[in-house]
Design a protein around this motif. Sequence first.
Motif, short mmCIF file in Angstrom:
data_model
loop_
_atom_site.label_atom_id
_atom_site.label_comp_id
_atom_site.label_asym_id
_atom_site.label_seq_id
_atom_site.Cartn_x
_atom_site.Cartn_y
_atom_site.Cartn_z
N GLU A 222 -35.08 34.76 -8.48
CA GLU A 222 -35.14 33.35 -8.08
C GLU A 222 -34.25 32.52 -8.99
N ARG A 223 -33.82 31.38 -8.52
CA ARG A 223 -32.94 30.52 -9.30
C ARG A 223 -33.64 29.99 -10.55
N PRO A 231 -26.53 30.04 -7.79
CA PRO A 231 -27.17 31.08 -6.98
C PRO A 231 -27.52 32.31 -7.82
N THR A 232 -28.37 33.15 -7.28
CA THR A 232 -28.70 34.41 -7.94
C THR A 232 -27.76 35.50 -7.47
N GLU A 235 -29.15 36.89 -4.17
CA GLU A 235 -28.95 36.17 -2.91
C GLU A 235 -27.49 36.15 -2.47
N THR A 236 -26.60 36.50 -3.39
CA THR A 236 -25.18 36.44 -3.05
C THR A 236 -24.60 37.80 -2.66
N PRO A 239 -28.74 42.45 -3.06
CA PRO A 239 -30.17 42.24 -2.83
C PRO A 239 -31.02 43.07 -3.79
#
Length: 318
Positions: A222-223, A231-232, A235-236, A239
Amino acid sequence: MKSLKQYLLAACACAAVAAHAAFPERTITMVVPYAPGGAADAVARVVATRLGAKLGVSVIVDNKAGASGTIGAGFVAKAPADGYTMLYDATPQSINPHLFPKMPYAANALQPLSLVLLAPNALVVKADSPLKSVSDLIARAKAEPGKLNFASGGSGTVQRLAAELFRQKLNLDMVHVPYKSGGPAIADVMGGQVDFMFGTVAATYPLISGGKLRALAVSAPERSKRLPYVPTVAETVIPGYEAYEWNGVFLPAGTPEPVAAKLQQTLAEVLKEDAVKQRLSDLGAQAIGSTPADFAVFLKQEDAKWGEVVRKGHIKLD
């Protein structure tokens, strides 16, 4: 009628219960296996002060640095299992067994008490770097194999392994540039001598907010509350990616359960205090306060993850 032996056993049992109930009766030593002034040392001192206040005795911090934390950990592993010597350790505890040919203490010589905190790392580049996103970094690494380099405070650090995990997951060809500590590594990223690094949020945030570094991503699922606009990695591009700095408390194996329970419960209370949670938040960390069982599960997961990274990357100590 009870035999003399039964009376003696009962008396001994009563004495043991009384002794455990009276714990602690003297100063407790919290060993930090790293040098004074570092992140783990800073948090340990906050925790020790509040723990002592709640227990009604002094809890002193004793720095026993050296060999990536194994000297201090080994000292506690061989200490009396009476609750008066604790180990405040960090992520290298899960990494060292995969790097050292022989550890100075047995794997079961320490028993986990509580996970204290989790702190993500930030993937940072210099402020005016042409790499403006994780996608830019990956594209550059693929276009120029072996040209992109990354810094760390040493091969046994989670910053090194966080970058190595990133590299392995994306099958990138990049060069590791080790430093003796995180400070010089960050300085050379700012100066452009090195392309990027994973640095603690605590160490990099002031430089990010001051316009000297740019954060491309953070390593938690999470951020970060300190960097909500960043972003993490998960998420980019990857996964499930996560690479934490963690701190936790250990006891010598065989510490009596009532003693361990009292220490764990009191530590959990400390980590719920608003002032302590705020102090950890200021360092980019999240206060936890787990049970010994949950901490043991976490350690098993960390051991498996970093062991695989070390083996696949053929990582050796500097």
